[in-house]
Motif scaffolding. Structure first.
Motif, short mmCIF file in Angstrom:
data_model
loop_
_atom_site.label_atom_id
_atom_site.label_comp_id
_atom_site.label_asym_id
_atom_site.label_seq_id
_atom_site.Cartn_x
_atom_site.Cartn_y
_atom_site.Cartn_z
N UNK A 239 -2.96 22.17 48.13
CA UNK A 239 -4.41 22.34 48.12
C UNK A 239 -4.98 21.79 46.81
N UNK A 240 -6.30 21.65 46.80
CA UNK A 240 -7.01 21.29 45.59
C UNK A 240 -7.84 22.52 45.19
N UNK A 241 -7.42 23.15 44.10
CA UNK A 241 -8.16 24.34 43.65
C UNK A 241 -9.39 23.87 42.89
N UNK A 242 -10.56 24.33 43.30
CA UNK A 242 -11.81 23.89 42.68
C UNK A 242 -12.50 25.09 42.06
N UNK A 243 -12.84 24.97 40.77
CA UNK A 243 -13.52 26.06 40.07
C UNK A 243 -14.97 26.15 40.58
N UNK A 250 -7.91 21.00 40.65
CA UNK A 250 -6.51 20.91 40.21
C UNK A 250 -5.63 20.97 41.44
N UNK A 251 -4.73 19.98 41.58
CA UNK A 251 -3.85 19.94 42.74
C UNK A 251 -2.70 20.91 42.55
N UNK A 252 -2.53 21.75 43.52
CA UNK A 252 -1.52 22.80 43.43
C UNK A 252 -0.85 22.96 44.78
N UNK A 253 0.43 23.27 44.77
CA UNK A 253 1.11 23.67 46.01
C UNK A 253 1.24 25.18 45.98
#
Lengths: 308, 630
Positions: A239-243, A250-253
């Protein structure tokens, strides 16, 4: 809409602006005012006494005369007996200024309006209790800067101005709690209690915001608005975590292990906030958005030492 | 290991292409789902705490790619249907030929011979060994493969169930040649024929080429009487009437009394009792039938009320051409020879006109035929045209200048006559004609010279503007042609040819052969509607629709907005002689009974490969949904 809808988590429906402070809420406030008087009789009224020489009517004690003191305050009877020049001091009742700092940053609108509405109701409840105790109440809505300010008001009848003030707010922008300290310090002659209602998601650090109030000689109190859903985004996988506030991604698994680690980190951060406040004798209370408002106001606030 | 499915080279291609697609998709950057969080710095704190995470993610993605490639590899290998080395060489390769000829419709067995053949074929399929392969085909006038060469007994049994006899004869030679081609190169090939064995002798050059020949006979007896021929025609000089010819034959072992009924459009017009001795063939001509109808049907029934074993040949069908009244416009200045010839056909409605009156007459009404006798006339498209030495400004073909005259004291005669054409049929005295002068016409490709002499073409047939024409290059009054019998015959033949009623009209066709049916001029495609309701688009070649008929009964030929009735009959004495035979011989080879296959388990690796692939998919699915490999 599909047949899997029953699987989706149900969101608490947000109140409309008109319903935010409806008659039921107002009745609840009245109940809170009565209940708080019964519980904290003699302790919560605006009976903070200051010892100011030469004013007031109730004698307190003496202090040595220093040139420039008002000669009318000299206690001539003591001088007659002891030939010492002492100035009489009287206790004077002084009304308290309570500043309510409401965080209206974008993170307060995260996951629907439940968090923001809850925060506004908490702020309204605090304002009503203070007005009922004849304190002077002012309000500041802050995000990146002070968005709006309610001038000091006194008396229970001013609660509707508070409602109007709160109704017109929308969550947006980044959190900068320190701005509230600067504004209040500059605009209020009298110092008093500053109640911060916020989720404390301040990129500059929640400490700066609280310290800014302390440095401005306010007595800060923190109502930390929390939501259990902040600790788990719900999604898994790449996913792409968006503030919410900054829009930074920020790309995160997201694996179950990572989410568990984040949950721990979130809990740790909340403890950090609580520890910070305790260490600096700042009254602190957590208010979960799913909790009952009146219970939070009466029990949670009492336990936290927010009212005494 | 050997491959019975796709060849290794094909597998390599499939694997390479699919693998490239998988790797390509892997390399494409995945578009991630956006997930909003209230406070990203907290996440940053967690992510910075685990330095090995990126490496693990990379490894996991690599593992995911490897898993997909393994999955693909399993599927590709399964497509090749791998077997242990030598499995197919050990097993038998069988071509199972099911007799689908008309005699298999006989009802001498409960449920019919076809049901017995199906049951026998199922037993053969179930007796296959683990390494055996089989192809099921049905044979009648042609051979139709019902399955590929396979060891899938379910597919083979499904094909056996779908097998149905047809209304045609049997071409065993063709079926054996087909089996030989299928089995070429197989060490343990065998041909199994399941049928009644009532087959005509096979040509001597047909062999099974080393493959074993097996035979399973079905059938109990062959008490049968059948109609072997049925045709009808109109009388050439009295087209309002017709005659029919019926031929029936007995294959019963005793004398039988039958009732023959002939109907026209469902109404009986002839009924006769006949006694037929064993093996006797009876022909009967029914004369002077009223020709008003289209459908002729002949039916036989045993007088004692019992039924013979094959009902398919108890009925025969024929059609009569529709007799339309043709409208003829005769343009000229009066020609008694022409008028007299046209009077012979009472179905003609003749209107006379001069060249000046012709346009008005043509505009007033529709004519089927225009006859121009030396006159210039513009014939509308699609209308038949008989042109007798036309002038340059009203001719189907351009006229060259000048006339070719016969030498003094001599005459121009027909040296060559093409009597295969409908127009020149029954013109035996045409060579006796004497012609004085002939005009020359510039012929076009496709024109057919029906008669010619030393002066060039004398009689030409062709097509123009969607209509047919017949061109006489001479003035009949400058010849003795009108005095010949051929003169009126040619005129009436030409008019019949224009309207499709040529003398070669075929009242019925035999099933199992290619039917060549006339269609209106200019049509390029036609549709045949069979008695069972099936509609088949058929090509048109040289003015005839070509169709391979496999059903007995009335068909409809649709072409150019109209339809024609076509009759199809079995008409095959070899099929009507349906007495079963217990043995089958091809040349010097005598068929033996089929043998059961070797016992054992079928070693099909593709099942295990697919199971492994399914297992991987299930494991992947479970770990994904259990958030293990998210």
């Amino acid at each position: 809409m599909g047949w899997l809808d029953w699987l989706r988590p149900k969101k608490k429906p947000a109140a409309s602006e008109a319903e935010l402070f409806d008659e039921a809420f107002q009745r609840k406030l009245e109940y809170l005012a009565v209940a708080s008087r019964r519980l904290f009789a003699g302790r919560m009224r605006a009976e903070r006494r200051t010892r100011i020489a030469g004013s007031g009517i109730e004698f307190a004690d003496h202090r040595p005369y220093t040139p420039g003191d008002d000669l009318r305050a000299l206690d001539w009877s003591v001088y007659g007996r002891t030939e010492r020049l002492l100035v009489k001091r009287f206790e004077e009742e002084e009304d308290l200024t309570i500043a309510i700092v409401l965080d209206v940053s974008a993170s307060m609108g995260f996951g629907g309006r439940a968090r923001f509405d809850h925060a506004r109701r908490l702020a309204a409840a605090m304002a009503y209790l203070s007005l009922s105790n004849l304190d002077r109440v002012t309000m500041v809505a802050v995000s990146t800067k002070v968005v709006r300010r309610l001038p000091p008001a006194r008396g229970r009848g001013q609660i509707f101005k508070v409602f109007e003030f709160l109704r017109g707010l929308e969550p947006s922008g980044e959190t900068a709690l320190s701005e509230a300290g600067r504004t209040l310090g500059a605009e209020l002659k009298r110092r008093g209690v500053a109640i911060v209602v916020s989720d404390l998601y301040d990129p500059a650090g929640f400490e700066r915001g609280i310290n800014a109030l302390r440095y401005q000689k306010f007595e800060p109190m923190v109502i930390h608005v929390t939501d259990a859903r902040d600790a788990d985004p719900g999604a898994r996988g790449d996913v792409l975590l968006v503030d919410t506030e900054t829009g930074d991604g920020r790309e995160v698994t997201l694996t179950p292990a990572l989410v568990a680690r984040f949950r721990d980190a979130h809990t740790h951060w909340r403890h950090e906030v609580e520890g910070f406040c305790k260490a600096r004798r700042v009254a602190y209370a957590q208010a979960d958005v799913e909790g009952a408002l009146e219970e939070q106001v009466l029990n949670l606030f009492r336990r936290s030492g927010l009212v005494e | 290991m050997e491959w019975l499915g796709l060849a290794p080279s094909q597998l390599a291609w499939v694997g390479a292409l699919a693998g490239a697609a998988v790797v390509g998709l892997y390399l494409l950057r995945q578009r991630r789902r956006r997930v909003l969080v209230p406070f990203a710095p907290l996440w940053a704190r967690v992510l910075e705490e685990r330095p090995s995470a990126k490496l693990f993610e990379r490894l996991r993605r690599l593992l995911s790619l490897l898993l997909q490639l393994v999955l693909l590899g399993l599927l590709v290998v399964a497509l090749g249907d791998p077997r242990p080395a030598g499995a197919s060489r050990r097993g038998r390769t069988t071509v199972l030929l099911l007799d689908a000829s008309a005699s298999m419709s006989a009802t001498d067995l409960p449920g019919g011979r076809a049901a017995a053949a199906r049951e026998a074929a199922r037993r053969i399929v179930r007796a296959m060994g683990p390494d055996d392969r089989m192809l099921v085909a049905q044979m009648d006038a042609e051979v139709t493969a019902l399955t590929p060469l396979t060891d899938d007994s379910t597919a083979l049994e499904t094909a056996v169930t779908a097998y149905r006899p047809r209304d045609t004869g049997l071409d065993l030679s063709r079926a054996l040649r087909f089996a030989r081609d299928v089995l070429r190169g197989n060490a343990h090939g065998e041909v199994i024929v399941v049928g009644d064995g009532a087959y005509p002798p096979v040509a001597g050059d047909v062999t099974t080429d080393g493959s074993a020949l097996r035979f399973v006979g079905v059938g109990r007896r062959g008490r049968n009487l059948g109609l072997t021929a049925f045709s009808a025609r109109r009388y050439p000089l009295d087209r309002s009437r017709c005659e029919a010819m019926v031929e029936l034959q007995s294959w019963s072992d005793r004398a039988e009394s039958v009732v023959l009924t002939v109907s026209v459009d469902g109404a009986p017009i002839e009924r006769a009792r006949l006694r037929v001795e064993p093996g006797e063939r009876v022909q009967r001509v029914i004369e002077r039938l009223s020709g008003g109808g289209e459908r002729l049907e002949a039916r036989i029934a045993l007088e004692d009320g019992s039924r013979d074993d094959l009902s398919l040949d108890d009925v025969a069908y024929a059609t009569l051409p529709e007799r339309r009244r043709a409208r003829v416009l005769s343009v000229g200045n009066g020609n008694r020879y022409l008028e007299a010839a046209l009077l012979l056909d009472e179905y003609l409605e003749v209107v006379d006109a001069t060249a000046a009156q012709a346009p008005a007459a043509l505009s007033r009404g529709r004519f089927d035929v225009v006859i121009s006798d030396g006159a210039a006339v513009q014939v509308p498209p699609g209308v038949g045209w008989i042109s007798l030495r036309p002038p340059p400004d009203g001719s189907p073909r351009p006229v060259e200048p000048g006339l070719f005259s016969a030498p003094a004291g001599g005459a121009i005669v027909f040296d060559r006559v093409d009597r295969r054409h409908p127009v020149t049929r029954f013109t035996s005295d045409l060579e006796e004609a004497h012609i004085g002068r002939v005009a020359r016409y510039r012929l076009a490709p496709g024109d057919r010279v029906l008669g010619s002499g030393s002066a060039g073409p004398l009689l030409v047939a062709g097509e123009r503007d969607g209509g047919r024409f017949v061109l006489f290059t001479f003035d009949v009054r400058e010849s003795d042609v009108p005095l010949l019998v051929s003169w009126p015959v040619m005129l009436i033949n030409a008019i019949d040819w224009f309207s499709g009623e040529d003398g070669a009209f075929q009242s019925s066709y035999r099933t199992g052969t290619a039917w060549r049916m006339p269609v209106p001029a200019g049509e390029r495609e036609a549709t045949v509607e069979t008695p069972s309701g099936r509609r088949v688009r058929v090509p048109v070649m040289e003015g005839r629709a070509v169709f391979f008929g496999t059903e007995a009964g009335f068909h409809r030929l649709h072409s150019g907005g109209s339809h024609t009735l076509i009759a199809g009959n079995l008409g095959d004495p070899d099929e009507s002689a349906c007495a079963p035979r217990a043995t089958l011989s091809v040349g010097s080879t005598r068929a033996t009974a089929p043998l059961p296959g070797a016992r054992g388990l079928r070693r099909e690796w593709w099942v295990a490969l697919l199971a492994a692939a399914a297992l991987i998919v299930v494991a992947e699915w479970a770990t994904w949904h259990r958030r293990v490999t998210v």
